[in-house]
Design a protein around this motif. Sequence first.
Motif, PDB file in Angstrom:
ATOM      1  N   SER A 127       0.858  -1.064   0.004  1.00  0.00           N
ATOM      2  CA  SER A 127       0.062  -0.099  -0.125  1.00  0.00           C
ATOM      3  C   SER A 127       0.940   1.101   0.033  1.00  0.00           C
ATOM      4  O   SER A 127       2.091   1.347   0.385  1.00  0.00           O
ATOM      5  CB  SER A 127      -0.940   0.229   1.091  1.00  0.00           C
ATOM      6  OG  SER A 127      -0.047   0.243   2.375  1.00  0.00           O
ATOM      7  N   LYS A 128       0.191   2.449  -0.291  1.00  0.00           N
ATOM      8  CA  LYS A 128       0.969   3.635  -0.274  1.00  0.00           C
ATOM      9  C   LYS A 128       1.501   3.959   1.192  1.00  0.00           C
ATOM     10  O   LYS A 128       2.539   4.385   1.431  1.00  0.00           O
ATOM     11  CB  LYS A 128       0.179   4.886  -1.068  1.00  0.00           C
ATOM     12  CG  LYS A 128       0.106   4.741  -2.390  1.00  0.00           C
ATOM     13  CD  LYS A 128      -0.928   6.080  -2.609  1.00  0.00           C
ATOM     14  CE  LYS A 128      -0.888   6.278  -4.231  1.00  0.00           C
ATOM     15  NZ  LYS A 128      -1.566   7.455  -4.546  1.00  0.00           N
ATOM     16  N   ASN A 129       0.727   3.491   2.091  1.00  0.00           N
ATOM     17  CA  ASN A 129       1.019   3.971   3.397  1.00  0.00           C
ATOM     18  C   ASN A 129       2.183   3.039   3.862  1.00  0.00           C
ATOM     19  O   ASN A 129       3.153   3.504   4.699  1.00  0.00           O
ATOM     20  CB  ASN A 129      -0.228   3.469   4.464  1.00  0.00           C
ATOM     21  CG  ASN A 129       0.338   3.992   5.878  1.00  0.00           C
ATOM     22  OD1 ASN A 129       0.302   4.976   6.039  1.00  0.00           O
ATOM     23  ND2 ASN A 129      -0.044   3.130   6.609  1.00  0.00           N
ATOM     24  N   SER A 130       2.328   1.712   3.231  1.00  0.00           N
ATOM     25  CA  SER A 130       3.283   0.977   3.834  1.00  0.00           C
ATOM     26  C   SER A 130       4.666   1.599   3.169  1.00  0.00           C
ATOM     27  O   SER A 130       5.667   1.515   3.669  1.00  0.00           O
ATOM     28  CB  SER A 130       3.324  -0.407   3.370  1.00  0.00           C
ATOM     29  OG  SER A 130       2.047  -1.034   4.094  1.00  0.00           O
ATOM     30  N   ARG A 131       4.643   1.954   1.854  1.00  0.00           N
ATOM     31  CA  ARG A 131       5.876   2.508   1.314  1.00  0.00           C
ATOM     32  C   ARG A 131       6.192   3.841   1.782  1.00  0.00           C
ATOM     33  O   ARG A 131       7.456   4.006   1.956  1.00  0.00           O
ATOM     34  CB  ARG A 131       5.625   2.640  -0.358  1.00  0.00           C
ATOM     35  CG  ARG A 131       5.705   1.453  -0.895  1.00  0.00           C
ATOM     36  CD  ARG A 131       5.414   1.395  -2.524  1.00  0.00           C
ATOM     37  NE  ARG A 131       4.020   1.474  -2.333  1.00  0.00           N
ATOM     38  CZ  ARG A 131       3.294   2.167  -3.507  1.00  0.00           C
ATOM     39  NH1 ARG A 131       3.942   2.940  -4.469  1.00  0.00           N
ATOM     40  NH2 ARG A 131       1.806   2.203  -3.560  1.00  0.00           N
ATOM     41  N   TYR A 132       5.275   4.591   2.245  1.00  0.00           N
ATOM     42  CA  TYR A 132       5.477   5.901   2.875  1.00  0.00           C
ATOM     43  C   TYR A 132       5.978   5.634   4.360  1.00  0.00           C
ATOM     44  O   TYR A 132       7.143   6.294   4.523  1.00  0.00           O
ATOM     45  CB  TYR A 132       4.186   6.514   3.147  1.00  0.00           C
ATOM     46  CG  TYR A 132       4.372   7.986   4.138  1.00  0.00           C
ATOM     47  CD1 TYR A 132       5.076   8.795   3.563  1.00  0.00           C
ATOM     48  CD2 TYR A 132       4.095   7.884   5.461  1.00  0.00           C
ATOM     49  CE1 TYR A 132       5.245  10.341   4.357  1.00  0.00           C
ATOM     50  CE2 TYR A 132       4.259   8.845   6.089  1.00  0.00           C
ATOM     51  CZ  TYR A 132       4.739   9.995   5.658  1.00  0.00           C
ATOM     52  OH  TYR A 132       4.873  11.236   6.528  1.00  0.00           O
ATOM     53  N   VAL A 133       5.840   4.674   5.086  1.00  0.00           N
ATOM     54  CA  VAL A 133       6.439   4.360   6.475  1.00  0.00           C
ATOM     55  C   VAL A 133       7.749   4.039   6.072  1.00  0.00           C
ATOM     56  O   VAL A 133       8.787   4.434   6.968  1.00  0.00           O
ATOM     57  CB  VAL A 133       5.534   3.398   7.130  1.00  0.00           C
ATOM     58  CG1 VAL A 133       6.168   2.816   8.589  1.00  0.00           C
ATOM     59  CG2 VAL A 133       4.177   4.125   7.521  1.00  0.00           C
ATOM     60  N   CYS A 134       7.963   3.047   5.178  1.00  0.00           N
ATOM     61  CA  CYS A 134       8.965   2.661   5.003  1.00  0.00           C
ATOM     62  C   CYS A 134      10.396   3.636   4.399  1.00  0.00           C
ATOM     63  O   CYS A 134      11.546   3.830   4.910  1.00  0.00           O
ATOM     64  CB  CYS A 134       9.472   1.585   4.000  1.00  0.00           C
ATOM     65  SG  CYS A 134       8.664  -0.136   4.592  1.00  0.00           S
TER      66      CYS A 134
END
Length: 103
Positions: A20-27
């Motif tokens: 998800s965009k959120n997972s990529r953002y957090v990483c």
Amino acid sequence: MTATFVLVAISFGAQAKELSKNSRYVCSWGSEIAEGAQASKLSGLTLYGARKKLQSRKFPRPWMRMTAMGITEQTYNSPSRLKPAGIKQTYYEQCIRHELAQR
């Protein structure tokens, strides 16, 4: 050697799209925190000084401050002398791997 790197990079790119965009953002965010911590460590700033800088920083989400503190502490506790860009890349790759493994 270069061909292997390109294949690994393509592989990570394809896998990252599954997240998800959120997972990529957090990483991505975490890798930037680790990069900054490594730069501070290598410049001679103490862990106390690095933590103090983080305390004065504004974060868009409530969980980010404590997470940034943890990433910074782990970075300082590591014996690694890698350049900050290397730390950023390593953190991002391992974070993506971790997120994919949780699926």
